[in-house]
Design a protein around this motif. Sequence first.
Motif, mmCIF file in Angstrom:
data_model
loop_
_atom_site.group_PDB
_atom_site.id
_atom_site.type_symbol
_atom_site.label_atom_id
_atom_site.label_comp_id
_atom_site.label_asym_id
_atom_site.label_seq_id
_atom_site.Cartn_x
_atom_site.Cartn_y
_atom_site.Cartn_z
ATOM 1 N N UNK A 222 12.996 41.422 15.877
ATOM 2 C CA UNK A 222 13.144 40.876 17.228
ATOM 3 C C UNK A 222 14.622 40.799 17.617
ATOM 4 N N UNK A 223 14.899 41.123 18.857
ATOM 5 C CA UNK A 223 16.277 41.088 19.342
ATOM 6 C C UNK A 223 16.631 39.652 19.710
ATOM 7 N N UNK A 224 17.561 39.093 18.968
ATOM 8 C CA UNK A 224 18.055 37.746 19.250
ATOM 9 C C UNK A 224 19.563 37.825 19.463
ATOM 10 N N UNK A 225 20.122 36.761 19.956
ATOM 11 C CA UNK A 225 21.564 36.695 20.152
ATOM 12 C C UNK A 225 22.294 36.852 18.813
ATOM 13 N N UNK A 226 21.732 36.255 17.742
ATOM 14 C CA UNK A 226 22.359 36.358 16.421
ATOM 15 C C UNK A 226 22.342 37.799 15.907
ATOM 16 N N UNK A 227 21.266 38.508 16.132
ATOM 17 C CA UNK A 227 21.178 39.905 15.699
ATOM 18 C C UNK A 227 22.172 40.748 16.484
ATOM 19 N N UNK A 228 22.238 40.546 17.782
ATOM 20 C CA UNK A 228 23.172 41.320 18.616
ATOM 21 C C UNK A 228 24.627 41.039 18.210
ATOM 22 N N UNK A 229 24.935 39.781 17.905
ATOM 23 C CA UNK A 229 26.289 39.434 17.465
ATOM 24 C C UNK A 229 26.612 40.119 16.140
ATOM 25 N N UNK A 230 25.651 40.126 15.222
ATOM 26 C CA UNK A 230 25.856 40.765 13.923
ATOM 27 C C UNK A 230 26.106 42.270 14.081
ATOM 28 N N UNK A 231 25.335 42.899 14.939
ATOM 29 C CA UNK A 231 25.499 44.340 15.174
ATOM 30 C C UNK A 231 26.884 44.623 15.760
ATOM 31 N N UNK A 232 27.301 43.826 16.734
ATOM 32 C CA UNK A 232 28.623 44.032 17.345
ATOM 33 C C UNK A 232 29.728 43.844 16.311
ATOM 34 N N UNK A 233 29.618 42.827 15.483
ATOM 35 C CA UNK A 233 30.624 42.614 14.443
ATOM 36 C C UNK A 233 30.598 43.741 13.417
ATOM 37 N N UNK A 234 29.412 44.211 13.069
ATOM 38 C CA UNK A 234 29.289 45.305 12.101
ATOM 39 C C UNK A 234 29.998 46.562 12.566
ATOM 40 N N UNK A 235 29.898 46.835 13.856
ATOM 41 C CA UNK A 235 30.586 48.009 14.405
ATOM 42 C C UNK A 235 32.103 47.870 14.331
#
Length: 190
Positions: free
Chosen positions: A72-85
């Motif tokens: 599920x797309x959550x704010x925490x997942x989106x933040x993690x993806x952005x930081x990972x990049x």
Amino acid sequence: MLDVAFGLPLHPLIVHATVVVVPLATLAVLLAGLWPRFRDWAGWLPLVLAAAAVVLTPLSTQSGESLQRRVPSTELVREHVALGDSLTPWVLLLGVAAVATTVVWRRERVLAHGAATDPLGRLGDHVSGWTGTGALPRWLVVVTAVLAVVAGVGTAQQVVRIGHSGAQAAWSQAAATTPTRHGGGDGDGR
């Protein structure tokens, strides 16, 4: 491409390798940039670890993007993806610092032991501007140390931030879907 193996997402496996290799590479490059004795002891190790980090980081990112489509797309997942990049540029800088520390190490060996100990010949001469006479240029040692510190601190900071956000994203979802046990038993939750 890097999605699942045997029905399990590959991201946790690749990330665990990355979480070990990137901090080890960071520490090795940082120490090699600042400490000549470590540089001599470690030899090729900082460069090898940094190369592994450069390979593992995009694999972690790709497998994470595959996993992102399955959760599920959550704010925490989106933040993690952005930081990972954001880790890739830091790891690339760490790789450049590893090359610089290796050039310094090779030149130091030639100065200390003569050309017979340099199987690569004058490989570092082009990069360092060293002509083979006299001491290693002080500017090269200083620039290498500064580069190692900047790359090391930046990479370490990003790894911690990414790891923390990934743990928050994973465990917040796990906590939301795990049933809690209440009452009964001997007071230990059974």
